[in-house]
Design a protein around this motif. Structure first.
Motif, PDB file in Angstrom:
ATOM      1  N   TYR A 158      13.090  21.101   7.113  1.00 12.80           N
ATOM      2  CA  TYR A 158      11.867  20.371   6.759  1.00 12.80           C
ATOM      3  C   TYR A 158      11.922  19.019   7.445  1.00 12.80           C
ATOM      4  O   TYR A 158      12.962  18.358   7.446  1.00 12.80           O
ATOM      5  N   PHE A 159      10.815  18.639   8.047  1.00 11.72           N
ATOM      6  CA  PHE A 159      10.738  17.312   8.643  1.00 11.72           C
ATOM      7  C   PHE A 159       9.465  16.641   8.134  1.00 11.72           C
ATOM      8  O   PHE A 159       8.518  17.305   7.709  1.00 11.72           O
ATOM      9  N   CYS A 160       9.465  15.312   8.142  1.00 13.89           N
ATOM     10  CA  CYS A 160       8.305  14.556   7.679  1.00 13.89           C
ATOM     11  C   CYS A 160       7.946  13.477   8.690  1.00 13.89           C
ATOM     12  O   CYS A 160       8.812  12.927   9.365  1.00 13.89           O
ATOM     13  N   HIS A 161       6.661  13.196   8.744  1.00 17.15           N
ATOM     14  CA  HIS A 161       6.133  12.093   9.548  1.00 17.15           C
ATOM     15  C   HIS A 161       5.595  11.074   8.549  1.00 17.15           C
ATOM     16  O   HIS A 161       4.731  11.408   7.737  1.00 17.15           O
ATOM     17  N   PHE A 162       6.126   9.860   8.591  1.00 19.11           N
ATOM     18  CA  PHE A 162       5.754   8.799   7.664  1.00 19.11           C
ATOM     19  C   PHE A 162       4.937   7.731   8.383  1.00 19.11           C
ATOM     20  O   PHE A 162       5.247   7.381   9.534  1.00 19.11           O
ATOM     21  N   TYR A 163       3.932   7.208   7.704  1.00 19.86           N
ATOM     22  CA  TYR A 163       3.080   6.148   8.242  1.00 19.86           C
ATOM     23  C   TYR A 163       3.007   5.028   7.214  1.00 19.86           C
ATOM     24  O   TYR A 163       2.739   5.273   6.039  1.00 19.86           O
ATOM     25  N   PHE A 164       3.215   3.788   7.687  1.00 18.95           N
ATOM     26  CA  PHE A 164       3.087   2.634   6.808  1.00 18.95           C
ATOM     27  C   PHE A 164       2.581   1.457   7.638  1.00 18.95           C
ATOM     28  O   PHE A 164       3.259   1.025   8.573  1.00 18.95           O
ATOM     29  N   LYS A 165       1.392   0.997   7.271  1.00 22.00           N
ATOM     30  CA  LYS A 165       0.722  -0.057   8.042  1.00 22.00           C
ATOM     31  C   LYS A 165       0.666   0.391   9.501  1.00 22.00           C
ATOM     32  O   LYS A 165       0.084   1.417   9.798  1.00 22.00           O
ATOM     33  N   PRO A 202       0.845  -1.205   0.000  1.00 22.42           N
ATOM     34  CA  PRO A 202       0.000   0.000   0.000  1.00 22.42           C
ATOM     35  C   PRO A 202       0.879   1.253   0.000  1.00 22.42           C
ATOM     36  O   PRO A 202       2.076   1.178   0.301  1.00 22.42           O
ATOM     37  N   PRO A 203       0.297   2.397  -0.326  1.00 23.46           N
ATOM     38  CA  PRO A 203       1.082   3.637  -0.329  1.00 23.46           C
ATOM     39  C   PRO A 203       1.599   3.980   1.071  1.00 23.46           C
ATOM     40  O   PRO A 203       1.049   3.541   2.078  1.00 23.46           O
ATOM     41  N   GLU A 262      -0.212  10.789   0.112  1.00 22.80           N
ATOM     42  CA  GLU A 262       0.183   9.405  -0.121  1.00 22.80           C
ATOM     43  C   GLU A 262       1.256   9.340  -1.201  1.00 22.80           C
ATOM     44  O   GLU A 262       1.190  10.062  -2.190  1.00 22.80           O
ATOM     45  N   LEU A 263       2.211   8.458  -0.969  1.00 21.97           N
ATOM     46  CA  LEU A 263       3.286   8.211  -1.933  1.00 21.97           C
ATOM     47  C   LEU A 263       3.166   6.753  -2.355  1.00 21.97           C
ATOM     48  O   LEU A 263       3.423   5.840  -1.573  1.00 21.97           O
ATOM     49  N   ASN A 264       2.723   6.533  -3.583  1.00 24.74           N
ATOM     50  CA  ASN A 264       2.482   5.185  -4.090  1.00 24.74           C
ATOM     51  C   ASN A 264       3.787   4.449  -4.374  1.00 24.74           C
ATOM     52  O   ASN A 264       4.817   5.081  -4.620  1.00 24.74           O
ATOM     53  N   PRO A 265       3.750   3.112  -4.379  1.00 27.85           N
ATOM     54  CA  PRO A 265       4.947   2.345  -4.735  1.00 27.85           C
ATOM     55  C   PRO A 265       5.478   2.769  -6.110  1.00 27.85           C
ATOM     56  O   PRO A 265       4.709   2.939  -7.055  1.00 27.85           O
ATOM     57  N   GLY A 266       6.783   2.996  -6.186  1.00 24.67           N
ATOM     58  CA  GLY A 266       7.410   3.421  -7.438  1.00 24.67           C
ATOM     59  C   GLY A 266       7.330   4.916  -7.704  1.00 24.67           C
ATOM     60  O   GLY A 266       7.949   5.415  -8.633  1.00 24.67           O
ATOM     61  N   GLN A 267       6.619   5.645  -6.903  1.00 20.73           N
ATOM     62  CA  GLN A 267       6.429   7.086  -7.115  1.00 20.73           C
ATOM     63  C   GLN A 267       7.543   7.879  -6.428  1.00 20.73           C
ATOM     64  O   GLN A 267       8.042   7.497  -5.376  1.00 20.73           O
ATOM     65  N   THR A 268       7.933   8.999  -7.056  1.00 28.24           N
ATOM     66  CA  THR A 268       8.914   9.917  -6.483  1.00 28.24           C
ATOM     67  C   THR A 268       8.282  11.294  -6.383  1.00 28.24           C
ATOM     68  O   THR A 268       7.683  11.784  -7.330  1.00 28.24           O
ATOM     69  N   LEU A 269       8.418  11.916  -5.235  1.00 35.10           N
ATOM     70  CA  LEU A 269       7.927  13.275  -5.005  1.00 35.10           C
ATOM     71  C   LEU A 269       9.113  14.217  -5.031  1.00 35.10           C
ATOM     72  O   LEU A 269      10.132  13.968  -4.367  1.00 35.10           O
ATOM     73  N   ASP A 270       9.020  15.293  -5.793  1.00 30.02           N
ATOM     74  CA  ASP A 270      10.040  16.331  -5.835  1.00 30.02           C
ATOM     75  C   ASP A 270       9.482  17.518  -5.065  1.00 30.02           C
ATOM     76  O   ASP A 270       8.551  18.176  -5.517  1.00 30.02           O
TER      77      ASP A 270
END
Length: 165
Positions: free
Chosen positions: A79-86, A40-41, A57-65
């Protein structure tokens, strides 16, 4: 009075000034790349003192610039990010001045005296086991007149694991 001996100095000073202005007034980037195939993303939220992406959401294979303005005060840019996966989550800085300095040093080690002909960005790669970082190098179009035939070299520094999930 003869000032001919100052000409080489003036040329070096003007060239240095042009390069410095280019570095100060260019755009800065960081990339987020999802390399987790058949999953999942990844949900994320990136923030700075003046910007907030909201939940994305960042999908599999996707790159965000993610691009932002560089200015004289960029020494404070964070800049800081909070990531969530499962059921996992992770928070960390994705861009700060020291990362840009690390990339500049790596660029200098690879390109030597031609390093001013290139710019760099921080790229974060997301994998099942964690987060990897490296610097991506590219030709600096602002200096095309000065850097007419730069050497070819690797386009990035080695990928290094920085955080686990």
């Amino acid at each position: 009075m003869n000032y001919h001996h100052l000409k080489p100095f003036n040329y070096i000073f003007i060239t240095t000034l042009i390069i410095t202005i280019t570095q100060i007034h260019g755009d800065l980037h960081f990339y987020l790349k999802n390399e987790m195939r058949r999953n999942p993303p990844v949900t994320y939220r990136c923030q700075s003192g003046s910007s907030d992406t909201g939940l994305q959401e960042l999908n599999p294979g996707q790159t965000l610039d993610y691009k932002f303005e560089n200015d004289f005060y960029s020494i404070r840019t964070l800049y800081f990010c909070h990531f969530y996966f499962k059921r996992k989550d992770k928070v960390f800085d994705v861009y700060k001045r020291s990362m840009a300095e690390d990339c500049a040093l790596a660029r200098s080690n690879i390109y030597g005296p031609w390093d001013y002909c290139f710019r760099d960005h921080v790229e974060w790669v997301i994998r099942k086991d964690g987060f990897y970082k490296h610097c991506v190098f590219f030709y600096n179009d602002y200096l095309a007149d000065v850097c007419y035939s730069p050497p070819t070299a690797p386009q990035s520094s080695p990928l290094q694991k920085v955080y686990s999930w």
